[in-house]
Design a protein around this motif. Structure first.
Motif, PDB file in Angstrom:
ATOM      1  N   CYS A   1      38.704  16.745  10.650  1.00 38.60           N
ATOM      2  CA  CYS A   1      37.449  16.365  11.316  1.00 38.60           C
ATOM      3  C   CYS A   1      36.935  17.527  12.171  1.00 38.60           C
ATOM      4  N   LYS A   2      35.639  17.807  12.053  1.00 42.88           N
ATOM      5  CA  LYS A   2      35.065  18.932  12.798  1.00 42.88           C
ATOM      6  C   LYS A   2      34.259  18.491  14.017  1.00 42.88           C
ATOM      7  N   CYS A   3      34.533  17.281  14.503  1.00 36.80           N
ATOM      8  CA  CYS A   3      33.755  16.767  15.640  1.00 36.80           C
ATOM      9  C   CYS A   3      33.742  17.701  16.850  1.00 36.80           C
TER      10      CYS A   3
ATOM     11  N   VAL B   1      31.228  20.295  16.102  1.00 38.26           N
ATOM     12  CA  VAL B   1      29.876  19.704  16.015  1.00 38.26           C
ATOM     13  C   VAL B   1      29.364  19.411  17.425  1.00 38.26           C
TER      14      VAL B   1
ATOM     15  N   CYS C   1      31.388  19.968   7.579  1.00 40.42           N
ATOM     16  CA  CYS C   1      32.617  19.171   7.488  1.00 40.42           C
ATOM     17  C   CYS C   1      32.807  18.687   6.042  1.00 40.42           C
TER      18      CYS C   1
ATOM     19  N   LEU D   1      34.454  16.373   4.972  1.00 43.64           N
ATOM     20  CA  LEU D   1      34.605  14.912   4.863  1.00 43.64           C
ATOM     21  C   LEU D   1      33.270  14.171   4.982  1.00 43.64           C
ATOM     22  N   PHE D   2      32.207  14.887   5.396  1.00 44.55           N
ATOM     23  CA  PHE D   2      30.903  14.250   5.649  1.00 44.55           C
ATOM     24  C   PHE D   2      30.380  13.539   4.396  1.00 44.55           C
TER      25      PHE D   2
ATOM     26  N   CYS E   1      34.195  10.165   5.146  1.00 48.49           N
ATOM     27  CA  CYS E   1      33.651   9.726   6.442  1.00 48.49           C
ATOM     28  C   CYS E   1      32.188   9.311   6.297  1.00 48.49           C
TER      29      CYS E   1
ATOM     30  N   TYR F   1      35.529   8.004   9.802  1.00 50.07           N
ATOM     31  CA  TYR F   1      36.854   8.623   9.949  1.00 50.07           C
ATOM     32  C   TYR F   1      36.942   9.313  11.307  1.00 50.07           C
ATOM     33  N   GLY F   2      35.897  10.028  11.675  1.00 42.40           N
ATOM     34  CA  GLY F   2      35.885  10.767  12.942  1.00 42.40           C
ATOM     35  C   GLY F   2      34.953  10.134  13.958  1.00 42.40           C
ATOM     36  N   PRO F   3      35.094  10.504  15.245  1.00 39.51           N
ATOM     37  CA  PRO F   3      34.315   9.850  16.305  1.00 39.51           C
ATOM     38  C   PRO F   3      32.799  10.103  16.247  1.00 39.51           C
ATOM     39  N   CYS F   4      32.363  11.228  15.661  1.00 35.30           N
ATOM     40  CA  CYS F   4      30.914  11.516  15.647  1.00 35.30           C
ATOM     41  C   CYS F   4      30.164  10.683  14.611  1.00 35.30           C
ATOM     42  N   MET F   5      30.912   9.907  13.799  1.00 38.81           N
ATOM     43  CA  MET F   5      30.270   9.068  12.777  1.00 38.81           C
ATOM     44  C   MET F   5      30.147   7.621  13.256  1.00 38.81           C
TER      45      MET F   5
ATOM     46  N   CYS G   1      26.941  13.170  13.459  1.00 35.48           N
ATOM     47  CA  CYS G   1      27.264  12.896  12.049  1.00 35.48           C
ATOM     48  C   CYS G   1      26.609  11.589  11.589  1.00 35.48           C
TER      49      CYS G   1
HETATM   50 FE1  SF4 Z   1      33.479  15.195   9.673  1.00 34.20          FE
HETATM   51 FE2  SF4 Z   1      33.306  12.596  10.066  1.00 34.20          FE
HETATM   52 FE3  SF4 Z   1      34.309  14.184  11.978  1.00 34.20          FE
HETATM   53 FE4  SF4 Z   1      31.711  14.225  11.357  1.00 34.20          FE
HETATM   54  S1  SF4 Z   1      32.834  12.508  12.223  1.00 34.20           S
HETATM   55  S2  SF4 Z   1      32.986  15.992  11.692  1.00 34.20           S
HETATM   56  S3  SF4 Z   1      31.752  13.906   9.141  1.00 34.20           S
HETATM   57  S4  SF4 Z   1      35.187  13.759   9.939  1.00 34.20           S
END
Ligand code: SF4
Length: 369
Positions: free
Chosen positions: A320-322, A325, A335, A337-338, A342, A348-352, A359
């Motif tokens: 995750c690249k939160c 970001v 990312c 996974l975007f 996710c 998957y990550g907190p910014c989604m 995200c």
């Molecule tokens: Fe990637 Fe999801 Fe984290 Fe955003 S929230 S950086 S899409 S893993």
């Protein structure tokens, strides 16, 4: 994009501002990176395709202004455990699906509820007071996530002293000016030339709280509202300050924001809470960026009453690249996974998770770069 066309054609003011932005940008003659601090500004920019109206050399960079995204994952772990132990955890809707620090199930309060834990989504702290007052046999723990905008909702009732004994607050509040200071001091690679400061937060803390950006770092700053025209005006004002070589702070959101903010709310906040160094998810400990209850309010403090420990745990999820970001060092498109592993339906990550997360915003409003 039809929305962009509509914005451009129907609004003579917007058109004029966009033309002025192009003129000023060509005078700058280099790349200009403007950080919009707030998730709601990011929504306006992405939803209305404002990036597509920018000249080639003006980049709008999403910033750290999503409280859910930066709330430590180990806070969620603690609350999940409490919910499964029989405490009744109360959360805002946008923190309900926030993942904890690991991939171990249950990962969120949403999962904890599915596992039989006691979790209820509330619209505000008043609902928490009402629930606790009506159910004296239970102990309620309110997950107090947010920036200075939401802090008064617990600070005012605490100071007034009218909270039921069985209502505890788990303070996860974070303060916004310190993270911008941290970003400018510790991450020069973000190359921030201007800042669009948050309107809602500033309505509480006052626009003067952002003066340090121009005075100490030479970064032109505009406190802006959330309409597309507000954002366009903020960009134009920043470019004008860059061309004039006079970085300053401008309040574009005069219809809401005062120099000193909301004095009553600030007073309640400082009576109820003490400012402390605090951890931001995946980023690290930022000086003077968090809040804990003052001694006289410890009877409503979840840490004190339940003997909890606030120990930093690595909560960066694999892949995750939160953190990048959040600090403007990457976009969701960087990312892998975007929109694959996710998505808003299965974050998957907190910014989604939150509607203020970059995200999630990019996932729900096709970004026009
Ligand atoms: Fe990637 Fe999801 Fe984290 Fe955003 S929230 S950086 S899409 S893993």
């Amino acid at each position: 994009d039809a929305r962009i066309k509509l914005l451009y054609e129907r609004s003579a003011s917007s058109k004029k501002v966009v033309e002025s932005i192009r003129e000023e940008a060509s005078r700058v003659g280099r790349e200009v990176r403007i950080m919009n601090f707030c998730g709601t500004h990011e929504w306006t920019i992405t939803h209305y395709g404002i990036r597509s109206l920018m000249p080639e050399n003006v980049k709008l960079i999403a910033g750290p202004g999503c409280p859910v995204c930066i709330t430590p994952g180990y806070y969620v772990d603690t609350l999940v455990k409490l919910a499964l132990e029989g405490y009744h955890v109360l959360t805002y809707g946008d923190s309900f699906r926030l993942p904890g620090s690991s991939l171990k199930q249950p990962r969120s309060l949403y999962d904890a509820k599915a596992y039989g834990g006691k979790v209820t989504v509330v619209y505000g702290f008043n609902d928490a007071i009402e629930l606790a007052s009506r159910n004296k046999g239970e102990t309620f723990v309110f997950f107090a996530v947010g920036f200075e905008t939401t802090m008064p909702s617990t600070a005012v009732p605490l100071v007034r002293g009218n909270l039921p004994e069985n209502l505890l607050i788990f303070p996860a509040y974070r303060l916004t000016p310190p993270v911008m200071r941290f970003l400018l001091e510790k991450h020069p690679e973000a190359r921030i030339d201007g800042v669009i400061a948050p309107g809602h937060v500033s309505s509480v803390i006052g626009w003067r709280s952002w003066s340090f950006l121009a005075e100490e770092f030479g970064v032109p700053t505009v406190v802006a509202g959330f309409e597309p025209l507000d954002v366009l005006l903020a960009v134009l004002l920043i470019l004008k300050m860059i061309n004039a070589g006079k970085p300053s702070i401008v309040n574009e959101y005069t219809r809401v924001v005062k120099p000193e903010g909301n004095v009553g709310a600030k007073e309640a906040m400082s009576r109820a809470y003490k400012v402390v160094d605090a951890y931001w998810r995946g980023i690290g400990v930022i000086p003077s960026s968090g809040a804990v209850h003052r001694e006289e309010f410890k009877k409503h403090d979840a840490y004190t009453r339940l003997g909890l420990e606030d120990r930093v745990v690595d909560d960066k999820l694999p892949g995750c690249k939160c953190p990048e970001v959040t600090l403007g060092l990457a976009t969701p498109l960087d990312c892998p996974l975007f929109m694959k592993a996710c998505k808003p339906s299965n974050p998957y990550g907190p910014c989604m998770v939150s509607v203020e997360g970059t995200c999630r915003i990019w996932a729900e409003n096709v970004p026009v770069i």
